[in-house]
Design a protein around this motif. Structure first.
Motif, PDB file in Angstrom:
ATOM      1  N   GLN A 179     -62.063 -51.848   7.754  1.00  0.00           N
ATOM      2  CA  GLN A 179     -61.817 -52.330   9.164  1.00  0.00           C
ATOM      3  C   GLN A 179     -62.873 -53.262   9.521  1.00  0.00           C
ATOM      4  OE1 GLN A 179     -60.413 -49.208  11.620  1.00  0.00           O
ATOM      5  NE2 GLN A 179     -62.241 -49.585  13.021  1.00  0.00           N
ATOM      6  N   ARG A 180     -64.220 -53.037   8.983  1.00  0.00           N
ATOM      7  CA  ARG A 180     -65.389 -53.885   9.274  1.00  0.00           C
ATOM      8  C   ARG A 180     -65.213 -55.265   8.648  1.00  0.00           C
ATOM      9  NH1 ARG A 180     -68.166 -48.933   8.797  1.00  0.00           N
ATOM     10  NH2 ARG A 180     -68.640 -49.260   6.668  1.00  0.00           N
ATOM     11  N   LEU A 181     -64.681 -55.243   7.439  1.00  0.00           N
ATOM     12  CA  LEU A 181     -64.941 -56.526   6.698  1.00  0.00           C
ATOM     13  C   LEU A 181     -63.833 -57.742   6.614  1.00  0.00           C
ATOM     14  CD1 LEU A 181     -66.786 -55.050   3.616  1.00  0.00           C
ATOM     15  CD2 LEU A 181     -67.858 -56.595   5.501  1.00  0.00           C
ATOM     16  N   CYS A 182     -62.582 -57.007   6.589  1.00  0.00           N
ATOM     17  CA  CYS A 182     -61.359 -57.644   6.245  1.00  0.00           C
ATOM     18  C   CYS A 182     -60.736 -58.744   7.185  1.00  0.00           C
ATOM     19  CB  CYS A 182     -60.154 -56.986   5.833  1.00  0.00           C
ATOM     20  SG  CYS A 182     -60.314 -56.311   4.319  1.00  0.00           S
ATOM     21  N   ASP A 183     -60.722 -60.158   6.651  1.00  0.00           N
ATOM     22  CA  ASP A 183     -59.775 -61.001   7.730  1.00  0.00           C
ATOM     23  C   ASP A 183     -58.378 -60.649   7.568  1.00  0.00           C
ATOM     24  OD1 ASP A 183     -62.157 -62.663   8.386  1.00  0.00           O
ATOM     25  OD2 ASP A 183     -62.159 -63.152   6.128  1.00  0.00           O
ATOM     26  N   ARG A 184     -57.981 -60.214   6.493  1.00  0.00           N
ATOM     27  CA  ARG A 184     -56.574 -59.805   6.386  1.00  0.00           C
ATOM     28  C   ARG A 184     -56.468 -58.561   5.255  1.00  0.00           C
ATOM     29  NH1 ARG A 184     -52.848 -63.091   8.819  1.00  0.00           N
ATOM     30  NH2 ARG A 184     -51.140 -62.136   7.740  1.00  0.00           N
ATOM     31  N   LEU A 185     -55.320 -58.119   5.142  1.00  0.00           N
ATOM     32  CA  LEU A 185     -55.077 -56.920   4.141  1.00  0.00           C
ATOM     33  C   LEU A 185     -53.629 -56.689   3.954  1.00  0.00           C
ATOM     34  CD1 LEU A 185     -54.393 -54.254   6.015  1.00  0.00           C
ATOM     35  CD2 LEU A 185     -56.558 -54.443   6.739  1.00  0.00           C
ATOM     36  N   ALA A 186     -53.646 -56.309   2.733  1.00  0.00           N
ATOM     37  CA  ALA A 186     -52.221 -55.578   2.378  1.00  0.00           C
ATOM     38  C   ALA A 186     -52.490 -54.157   2.099  1.00  0.00           C
ATOM     39  CB  ALA A 186     -51.617 -56.270   0.973  1.00  0.00           C
ATOM     40  N   VAL A 187     -51.377 -53.459   2.316  1.00  0.00           N
ATOM     41  CA  VAL A 187     -51.376 -51.998   2.036  1.00  0.00           C
ATOM     42  C   VAL A 187     -50.393 -51.685   0.931  1.00  0.00           C
ATOM     43  CG1 VAL A 187     -50.825 -49.724   2.968  1.00  0.00           C
ATOM     44  CG2 VAL A 187     -52.048 -51.317   4.412  1.00  0.00           C
ATOM     45  N   ILE A 188     -50.939 -51.300  -0.042  1.00  0.00           N
ATOM     46  CA  ILE A 188     -49.898 -50.851  -1.303  1.00  0.00           C
ATOM     47  C   ILE A 188     -49.846 -49.440  -1.544  1.00  0.00           C
ATOM     48  CG2 ILE A 188     -49.517 -51.082  -3.784  1.00  0.00           C
ATOM     49  CD1 ILE A 188     -50.763 -53.914  -3.777  1.00  0.00           C
ATOM     50  N   ALA A 189     -48.592 -49.015  -1.758  1.00  0.00           N
ATOM     51  CA  ALA A 189     -48.317 -47.502  -1.850  1.00  0.00           C
ATOM     52  C   ALA A 189     -47.064 -47.222  -2.581  1.00  0.00           C
ATOM     53  CB  ALA A 189     -48.095 -46.633  -0.566  1.00  0.00           C
ATOM     54  N   GLY A 190     -47.089 -46.601  -3.491  1.00  0.00           N
ATOM     55  CA  GLY A 190     -46.122 -46.472  -4.630  1.00  0.00           C
ATOM     56  C   GLY A 190     -45.658 -47.916  -5.415  1.00  0.00           C
ATOM     57  N   GLY A 191     -46.853 -48.704  -5.539  1.00  0.00           N
ATOM     58  CA  GLY A 191     -46.507 -49.799  -6.200  1.00  0.00           C
ATOM     59  C   GLY A 191     -45.857 -51.007  -5.218  1.00  0.00           C
ATOM     60  N   ARG A 192     -45.522 -50.760  -3.989  1.00  0.00           N
ATOM     61  CA  ARG A 192     -44.840 -51.588  -3.245  1.00  0.00           C
ATOM     62  C   ARG A 192     -45.837 -52.153  -2.072  1.00  0.00           C
ATOM     63  NH1 ARG A 192     -38.745 -49.709  -2.502  1.00  0.00           N
ATOM     64  NH2 ARG A 192     -37.953 -49.617  -4.799  1.00  0.00           N
ATOM     65  N   ARG A 193     -45.788 -53.186  -1.685  1.00  0.00           N
ATOM     66  CA  ARG A 193     -46.575 -53.686  -0.402  1.00  0.00           C
ATOM     67  C   ARG A 193     -45.702 -53.400   0.672  1.00  0.00           C
ATOM     68  NH1 ARG A 193     -46.614 -59.644   1.601  1.00  0.00           N
ATOM     69  NH2 ARG A 193     -44.874 -58.791   2.838  1.00  0.00           N
ATOM     70  N   ARG A 194     -46.683 -52.527   1.582  1.00  0.00           N
ATOM     71  CA  ARG A 194     -46.094 -51.658   2.780  1.00  0.00           C
ATOM     72  C   ARG A 194     -46.325 -52.583   4.062  1.00  0.00           C
ATOM     73  NH1 ARG A 194     -42.473 -47.984   0.327  1.00  0.00           N
ATOM     74  NH2 ARG A 194     -43.247 -47.197  -1.293  1.00  0.00           N
ATOM     75  N   PHE A 195     -47.478 -53.316   3.727  1.00  0.00           N
ATOM     76  CA  PHE A 195     -47.884 -54.056   5.061  1.00  0.00           C
ATOM     77  C   PHE A 195     -48.663 -55.115   4.776  1.00  0.00           C
ATOM     78  CE2 PHE A 195     -51.284 -55.035   7.918  1.00  0.00           C
ATOM     79  CZ  PHE A 195     -50.623 -55.309   9.101  1.00  0.00           C
ATOM     80  N   GLU A 196     -48.748 -56.198   5.514  1.00  0.00           N
ATOM     81  CA  GLU A 196     -49.472 -57.529   5.313  1.00  0.00           C
ATOM     82  C   GLU A 196     -49.988 -57.809   6.446  1.00  0.00           C
ATOM     83  OE1 GLU A 196     -51.638 -61.057   4.293  1.00  0.00           O
ATOM     84  OE2 GLU A 196     -49.744 -60.740   5.800  1.00  0.00           O
ATOM     85  N   GLY A 197     -51.179 -58.294   6.897  1.00  0.00           N
ATOM     86  CA  GLY A 197     -51.556 -58.649   8.135  1.00  0.00           C
ATOM     87  C   GLY A 197     -53.089 -58.471   8.606  1.00  0.00           C
ATOM     88  N   THR A 198     -53.333 -58.797   9.726  1.00  0.00           N
ATOM     89  CA  THR A 198     -55.022 -58.692  10.088  1.00  0.00           C
ATOM     90  C   THR A 198     -55.027 -57.033  10.261  1.00  0.00           C
ATOM     91  OG1 THR A 198     -54.372 -58.770  12.397  1.00  0.00           O
ATOM     92  CG2 THR A 198     -54.703 -60.924  11.021  1.00  0.00           C
ATOM     93  N   VAL A 199     -56.335 -56.656  10.445  1.00  0.00           N
ATOM     94  CA  VAL A 199     -56.813 -55.350  11.017  1.00  0.00           C
ATOM     95  C   VAL A 199     -56.072 -54.954  12.293  1.00  0.00           C
ATOM     96  CG1 VAL A 199     -58.603 -53.766  11.542  1.00  0.00           C
ATOM     97  CG2 VAL A 199     -58.775 -55.163   9.417  1.00  0.00           C
ATOM     98  N   ASP A 200     -56.271 -56.081  13.115  1.00  0.00           N
ATOM     99  CA  ASP A 200     -55.563 -55.729  14.549  1.00  0.00           C
ATOM    100  C   ASP A 200     -54.411 -55.569  14.425  1.00  0.00           C
ATOM    101  OD1 ASP A 200     -58.191 -55.730  15.750  1.00  0.00           O
ATOM    102  OD2 ASP A 200     -58.266 -57.610  16.465  1.00  0.00           O
ATOM    103  N   GLU A 201     -53.654 -56.451  13.850  1.00  0.00           N
ATOM    104  CA  GLU A 201     -52.053 -56.152  13.496  1.00  0.00           C
ATOM    105  C   GLU A 201     -51.850 -54.854  12.987  1.00  0.00           C
ATOM    106  OE1 GLU A 201     -50.713 -60.770  13.041  1.00  0.00           O
ATOM    107  OE2 GLU A 201     -51.038 -59.763  11.206  1.00  0.00           O
ATOM    108  N   ALA A 202     -52.402 -54.338  11.981  1.00  0.00           N
ATOM    109  CA  ALA A 202     -52.353 -53.039  11.598  1.00  0.00           C
ATOM    110  C   ALA A 202     -52.322 -51.890  12.569  1.00  0.00           C
ATOM    111  CB  ALA A 202     -53.074 -52.794  10.277  1.00  0.00           C
TER     112      ALA A 202
END
Length: 314
Positions: A199-222
């Protein structure tokens, strides 16, 4: 190839171990010069994904582009990598260990030793330059290994769970180092299951669960996936108060917490004041990244991921 607009591209990466798909069609695009987090619970496939991106293991399906190279090892000397499994020669002094790691990436010994001394001083570890690794604390040794991963000034820095095992002081040192490397122009790609750092560092991030990408975007978008929360404290309360509050209102210490109504808060506050309950405290809080993470991957997958009390930010 070096003119590719993204530092890292993953297209449909798949990795099987036996009958299990540990990584199941992951796509990533990491912009140059960004701090990019790969988030997920333990066992989500984060480490396997990073290792495929770096060419340490080969994907069963999919393609990767690393700093413009379709074969990741062709960009090896321009990459700094801190693996999840730490390891330094215990008999080496801190400065020599950093210089040695730089030499493995093509940096000459004299330059490596000089840079190592400067970096140790900047990280608040100047006093440890001539200490043997075996005499350093676990956190200090981990920072030394990180400095060795970036002493050759790579264009891409890949860190696998870099905050694991660090005390709060060394966590702050690591965050400062990541920001300094980004300011130098490097791209930083790191994995973590601790949301506060992301939350403090990332410009963008991806969330992976169960081997799949579940989200991609900015912290604010999440964080925007969830509505803001209201915390309301009345001057006094009785059994009738709950009937004036939204249906999802729940007790929270001396007050109540509920989602910000779609029509806004003004009408509700007017009714509460008119009924004589008043306002002793009122806060509208944006959900933290941890709450968004829980929503994305599900309660069960996120149960083991701690939510620091300081994570929420207005």
């Amino acid at each position: 190839m070096s003119s590719h607009p993204s530092a890292v591209v993953a297209d449909g990466l798949v990795k099987r171990f036996g009958d299990r798909r540990v990584v199941d069609g992951v796509d990533l695009v990491v912009p140059r010069g960004a701090i990019y987090g790969v988030l997920g619970p333990n066992g989500a496939g984060k480490t396997t994904t990073l290792r495929m991106l770096l060419g340490i293991i080969e994907p069963d399906e999919g393609e990767r582009i690393l700093l413009g190279a379709r074969h990741p090892r062709d960009a090896g000397d321009r990459v700094g990598y801190l693996p999840e499994e730490r390891g330094l020669y215990p008999a080496m002094k801190a400065r020599e260990a950093i210089a040695f790691m730089g030499a493995l990436r093509g940096l000459d010994w004299a330059t490596g030793r000089a840079r190592a001394a400067e970096m140790l001083e900047a990280a608040g570890l100047g006093h440890a330059a001539d200490e043997k690794i075996r005499k350093l604390s676990k956190g200090m040794a981990q920072l030394v290994q990180l400095l060795g991963s970036v002493v050759h000034r790579p264009d891409l820095i890949v860190l696998d769970e870099p905050f694991s095992g660090l005390d709060p002081v060394n966590q702050e040192r690591l965050e400062a180092l990541i920001l300094a490397e980004r300011d130098r122009g490097a791209t930083i790609l790191f994995s973590t299951h601790v949301m506060a750092h992301a939350q403090r560092l990332c410009d963008r991030l991806a969330v992976i669960a169960g081997g799949r990408r579940r989200f991609e975007g900015t912290v604010d978008e999440a964080r925007g996936l969830l509505p803001p929360q209201v915390r309301y404290v009345p001057h006094h309360a009785d059994t009738a108060l709950a009937g004036l509050l939204p249906a999802d209102a729940a007790r929270d210490g001396d007050g109540w917490r509920f989602q910000l109504p779609a029509e806004g808060i003004e009408g509700l506050l007017t009714r509460l004041i008119a009924a004589g309950y008043g306002i002793a405290g009122l806060a509208i809080e944006r959900p933290g990244l941890h709450e968004a993470f829980v929503r994305i991957v599900g309660e069960a997958a996120a149960a083991a991921t701690p939510a620091p009390a300081t994570e929420r930010a207005a």
